[in-house]
Design a protein around this motif. Structure first.
Motif, PDB file in Angstrom:
ATOM      1  N   ILE A  33       1.355  -0.898   4.271  1.00 30.39           N
ATOM      2  CA  ILE A  33       1.770  -0.481   2.931  1.00 30.39           C
ATOM      3  C   ILE A  33       0.843  -1.106   1.893  1.00 30.39           C
ATOM      4  N   PHE A  34       0.462  -0.279   0.892  1.00 28.67           N
ATOM      5  CA  PHE A  34      -0.424  -0.746  -0.172  1.00 28.67           C
ATOM      6  C   PHE A  34      -0.004  -0.137  -1.500  1.00 28.67           C
ATOM      7  N   ASP A  35      -0.138  -0.936  -2.558  1.00 24.96           N
ATOM      8  CA  ASP A  35      -0.067  -0.406  -3.910  1.00 24.96           C
ATOM      9  C   ASP A  35      -1.327   0.434  -4.095  1.00 24.96           C
ATOM     10  N   ALA A  36      -1.213   1.599  -4.710  1.00 24.81           N
ATOM     11  CA  ALA A  36      -2.350   2.503  -4.880  1.00 24.81           C
ATOM     12  C   ALA A  36      -3.518   1.834  -5.610  1.00 24.81           C
ATOM     13  N   ALA A  37      -3.234   0.860  -6.451  1.00 26.21           N
ATOM     14  CA  ALA A  37      -4.294   0.162  -7.184  1.00 26.21           C
ATOM     15  C   ALA A  37      -5.243  -0.574  -6.241  1.00 26.21           C
ATOM     16  N   ASN A  38      -4.785  -0.855  -5.022  1.00 26.01           N
ATOM     17  CA  ASN A  38      -5.582  -1.614  -4.062  1.00 26.01           C
ATOM     18  C   ASN A  38      -6.156  -0.741  -2.941  1.00 26.01           C
ATOM     19  N   VAL A  39      -6.203   0.570  -3.163  1.00 28.80           N
ATOM     20  CA  VAL A  39      -6.628   1.491  -2.109  1.00 28.80           C
ATOM     21  C   VAL A  39      -7.834   2.295  -2.564  1.00 28.80           C
ATOM     22  N   ILE A  41     -10.554   5.510  -0.869  1.00 26.87           N
ATOM     23  CA  ILE A  41     -10.545   6.575   0.134  1.00 26.87           C
ATOM     24  C   ILE A  41     -11.099   6.104   1.480  1.00 26.87           C
ATOM     25  N   ASN A  42     -12.068   5.204   1.473  1.00 23.05           N
ATOM     26  CA  ASN A  42     -12.665   4.733   2.729  1.00 23.05           C
ATOM     27  C   ASN A  42     -11.672   3.953   3.586  1.00 23.05           C
ATOM     28  N   MET A  43     -10.724   3.286   2.950  1.00 26.12           N
ATOM     29  CA  MET A  43      -9.697   2.531   3.686  1.00 26.12           C
ATOM     30  C   MET A  43      -8.816   3.458   4.521  1.00 26.12           C
ATOM     31  N   LEU A  44      -8.690   4.715   4.103  1.00 24.42           N
ATOM     32  CA  LEU A  44      -7.753   5.632   4.740  1.00 24.42           C
ATOM     33  C   LEU A  44      -8.296   6.273   6.014  1.00 24.42           C
ATOM     34  N   ALA A  45      -9.575   6.099   6.277  1.00 25.77           N
ATOM     35  CA  ALA A  45     -10.209   6.732   7.437  1.00 25.77           C
ATOM     36  C   ALA A  45      -9.544   6.341   8.761  1.00 25.77           C
ATOM     37  N   TYR A  47      -6.465   5.793   9.440  1.00 24.04           N
ATOM     38  CA  TYR A  47      -5.065   6.192   9.579  1.00 24.04           C
ATOM     39  C   TYR A  47      -4.944   7.649  10.010  1.00 24.04           C
ATOM     40  N   ASP A  48      -3.947   7.932  10.869  1.00 25.23           N
ATOM     41  CA  ASP A  48      -3.637   9.295  11.307  1.00 25.23           C
ATOM     42  C   ASP A  48      -2.676   9.968  10.336  1.00 25.23           C
ATOM     43  N   THR A  49      -1.788   9.151   9.750  1.00 25.89           N
ATOM     44  CA  THR A  49      -0.757   9.661   8.844  1.00 25.89           C
ATOM     45  C   THR A  49      -0.815   8.886   7.543  1.00 25.89           C
ATOM     46  N   ILE A  50      -0.842   9.637   6.446  1.00 23.51           N
ATOM     47  CA  ILE A  50      -0.894   9.039   5.114  1.00 23.51           C
ATOM     48  C   ILE A  50       0.335   9.505   4.347  1.00 23.51           C
ATOM     49  N   ILE A  51       1.098   8.537   3.875  1.00 22.25           N
ATOM     50  CA  ILE A  51       2.284   8.819   3.062  1.00 22.25           C
ATOM     51  C   ILE A  51       2.007   8.259   1.676  1.00 22.25           C
ATOM     52  N   TYR A  52       2.083   9.130   0.666  1.00 20.36           N
ATOM     53  CA  TYR A  52       1.845   8.690  -0.711  1.00 20.36           C
ATOM     54  C   TYR A  52       3.111   8.902  -1.530  1.00 20.36           C
ATOM     55  N   GLY A  53       3.490   7.900  -2.303  1.00 15.85           N
ATOM     56  CA  GLY A  53       4.644   8.014  -3.185  1.00 15.85           C
ATOM     57  C   GLY A  53       4.276   7.658  -4.613  1.00 15.85           C
ATOM     58  N   LYS A  73     -11.492  15.210   2.681  1.00 18.11           N
ATOM     59  CA  LYS A  73     -11.717  14.081   3.593  1.00 18.11           C
ATOM     60  C   LYS A  73     -10.454  13.736   4.387  1.00 18.11           C
ATOM     61  N   LEU A  74      -9.293  14.141   3.879  1.00 12.92           N
ATOM     62  CA  LEU A  74      -8.012  13.788   4.506  1.00 12.92           C
ATOM     63  C   LEU A  74      -7.399  14.950   5.289  1.00 12.92           C
ATOM     64  N   ARG A  75      -7.999  16.093   5.197  1.00 14.00           N
ATOM     65  CA  ARG A  75      -7.456  17.347   5.721  1.00 14.00           C
ATOM     66  C   ARG A  75      -7.003  17.272   7.189  1.00 14.00           C
ATOM     67  N   ASN A  76      -7.696  16.487   8.018  1.00  7.78           N
ATOM     68  CA  ASN A  76      -7.360  16.404   9.446  1.00  7.78           C
ATOM     69  C   ASN A  76      -6.249  15.393   9.737  1.00  7.78           C
TER      70      ASN A  76
END
Length: 179
Positions: A33-39, A41-45, A47-53, A73-76
């Motif tokens: 879990i991360f606050d969006a301020a600390n994320v 796009i490269n960090m997300l590579a 992960y298989d599942t991304i949940i954004y709130g 970049k996240l499409r898959n």
């Protein structure tokens, strides 16, 4: 053979309601879990599942551009977005939020959920307090019979914080992720 999914929950929360849901979801799914301020796009590579709130702000989901601007970049990946707001869930509002925040193409790949959050004027920043005060004046200047149920509700919670969060509300997200 069991293949473990790498899941991340990212949130942007102004008053804490979205953060509370993000923490519940993260715990339930054993996700990072991360606050969006600390994320970025490269960090997300990884992960298989991304949940954004993110909380709703005039039907816009705050911070959603992290997902929408990087969608190719996240499409898959499996992408879930949830938004929180003070209003009860209604189909027409969910449709409006979905259409305002995502292209038709993105809507095919992004699973969207609305979770009722709450309202706490005292936790807003000075600019948001100013905007909410203008809205309150605008609503108060209407004739009583012209007020919508949302406007009546807004006036009733304006001066006292309300929290409609409920851990049960995350069940559909958890079920979807696990399916």
């Amino acid at each position: 053979m069991y293949i473990s999914m790498k899941i991340v929950v990212i949130y942007k929360s102004k008053t804490g309601f979205t953060k509370k849901y993000a923490e519940w979801i993260s715990k339930e799914l054993s996700a990072d879990i991360f606050d969006a301020a600390n994320v970025n796009i490269n960090m997300l590579a990884k992960y298989d599942t991304i949940i954004y709130g993110g909380s709703l702000y005039a039907v816009g989901i705050i911070g959603i551009n992290l997902i929408t601007k990087n969608f190719n970049k996240l499409r898959n990946k499996k992408i879930v977005v949830f938004a929180t707001g003070a209003s009860p869930s209604r189909d027409e509002v969910i449709t409006e939020v979905r259409n305002k925040n995502f292209t038709t193409d993105q809507q095919k790949s992004i699973k969207f959920f609305y979770l009722r959050g709450g309202f706490n004027y005292s936790k807003l920043n000075i600019f948001d307090k100013f905007l909410m005060t203008l809205l309150k004046w605008k609503i108060k200047n209407k004739k009583q019979e012209d007020l919508s149920s949302d406007e009546i509700g807004m006036l009733s919670i304006y001066d006292k914080p309300v929290d409609y969060t409920n851990k049960k509300n995350i069940e559909n997200i958890i079920t979807y992720i696990n399916s």
